[in-house]
Each structure stands twice: as structure tokens, then as C-alpha cells.
Design a protein around this motif. Structure first.
Motif: not given
Ligand SMILES: [Zn+2]
Length: 237
Positions: A150-174
Motif C-alpha cells: 500500500n503506497c502510503r505514509p505511516i498513519r499519523g505521519s505526512t512524510s514518512r512512508l509506511s513499510t507497506h509502501a514497499t510491501a515489507e509488512a503484512i496485516d493479518v486479521r483472522g
């Protein structure tokens, strides 16, 4: 016997013993028919299905440091399709990119992610989720995620890219169990029943295979999913 001969004799015995040890070590590591099991052989590559040993963490770090080694290790414990690198906007992208469909016998809706995240997810399934699910009375059939890239910044930040922006994380919900029950982290985390114990074991064990793990104990943004990340500073909450 003169003293000098006795000393020479002792040195000869020690050198022979040392030679035997060195030869034995060389044979254990280098011989094609080495009796060392894969997990105890430091030079053999990571096999997801092999039992854990002192070397498993070393082998995982070695595997994720090279694209080729990572894909070879992923072959031993996941169903995936290797894809060309994705170049997104700015620094966003996925390289090396895989479409992950299953880890062990556990299916996922196909998710595009990095090889490292896919491999760590496979290790988590094999060495944490599978044993932890035994207390639930049914094995896990599917893992539910909220995607990885997900090409987006860290939630709550405007500039720092989330690790999701380079797919270096996965979110598991169930997860869905083989008997059809669906377990969601958001409703199962609290309490002291088998399901809460399962989710806590899943979180604690994830910290062995991912570098950063954030869940409901971290903040309200993670109340409904584990954020499982392949780099960072070792936060586990
Ligand atoms: Zn996340």
C-alpha cells in the motif's frame, strides 16, 4: 622412558585427537551423506518444514538477504507465483515480488508481497500457528489478511512512508479453521479462553519470525490486526 620421549608421546596423542576432531567436523559439514539433520546443518539452506534448531534464525537471516536464497527457501513451505518487481510512485514498490497463495496447508486470498514477508509468514504458520491451533480443536484452513502493499505514509505521519509502501509488512486479521469456525483478532484478543490464548501465542511467536510485530497491545489502530514487518527495531507488542 626419558622425559623428552614422554612429552613427545603426549603431543603425538593430542595432535592425533585434534586431527580426528577436525576430520570429523569436516565430514559432518561437507560430506554429501552427512548424518546431520537439515536443521542442525549450518551450511544447508532454510527448510520451512524442518524442526527448529539453534541455526534456524541464522538460516532465515541468510535466506532473506538474497533474492535467490529467499525464493528457494519459500519453495519448501509455500504456494506462490514469482512476479517481476513492481515500481510504484516515488520510493514505493515491491522487489522481489511474489503473489502468495498459501503457507503450508493454509490458504490465503492471493497477496502481493516481498519474498521476505512471504517466507516469514510461512515460518510463522509452520512453527507458531500450527502448534498453537491444537488447543482450538481444529487446524487452520485459511489466513485472513488486509494486504501487504500500500503506497502510503505511516498513519499519523505526512512524510514518512509506511513499510507497506514497499510491501515489507503484512496485516493479518483472522483465521478460518478446518471445521468452518472463523476467528477474528478484534473479538478474540481479550478474555482468558482458548481463543485469546491462541491469539496471544500467535503474537508472541510472530516476534520470533518477524522483526517488528504490532497488535492490539500496541495501540487502537492495531486493535483488529497484527502488523507483521520484515524490518525495524524489534518492537514486539
Ligand atoms: Zn500494517
Amino acid at each position: 622412558m626419558p622425559k623428552s620421549l614422554r612429552i613427545l608421546g603426549r603431543i603425538a596423542v593430542r595432535l592425533t585427537l585434534l586431527g580426528c576432531l577436525l576430520w570429523g567436523g569436516w565430514w559432518l559439514l561437507m560430506a554429501g551423506d552427512s548424518p546431520l539433520p537439515t536443521q542442525w546443518h549450518p551450511l544447508k539452506p532454510l527448510d520451512v518444514a524442518a524442526d527448529e534448531s539453534w541455526w534456524t534464525g541464522v538460516k532465515l537471516r541468510r535466506a532473506v538477504s538474497s533474492d535467490r536464497a529467499c525464493l528457494a527457501a519459500l519453495d519448501t513451505g509455500a504456494d506462490y507465483v514469482s512476479l517481476p518487481p513492481l515500481e510504484g510512485e516515488g520510493a514505493c514498490g515491491i522487489d522481489p515480488r511474489v503473489s502468495l497463495r498459501a503457507v503450508g496447508d493454509v490458504g490465503l486470498s492471493p497477496v502481493e508481497t516481498t519474498c521476505a514477508v512471504a517466507l516469514r509468514t510461512a515460518m510463522w504458520e509452520r512453527h507458531v500457528l500450527r502448534p498453537a491451533s491444537q488447543t482450538l480443536g481444529s487446524p487452520i484452513a485459511r489466513l485472513h489478511h488486509q494486504s501487504s502493499y500500500n503506497c502510503r505514509p505511516i498513519r499519523g505521519s505526512t512524510s514518512r512512508l509506511s513499510t507497506h509502501a514497499t510491501a515489507e509488512a503484512i496485516d493479518v486479521r483472522g483465521v478460518t479453521l478446518a471445521d468452518g469456525r472463523r476467528l477474528e483478532l478484534v473479538s478474540g484478543w481479550t478474555g482468558d479462553g482458548a481463543e485469546a490464548a491462541f491469539w496471544r501465542a500467535a503474537r508472541d511467536g510472530a516476534c520470533d519470525w518477524f522483526v517488528t510485530v504490532l497488535g492490539p497491545d500496541y495501540n487502537a489502530l492495531h486493535a483488529d490486526h497484527f502488523h507483521l514487518q520484515s524490518r525495524g527495531w524489534g518492537l514486539c507488542r
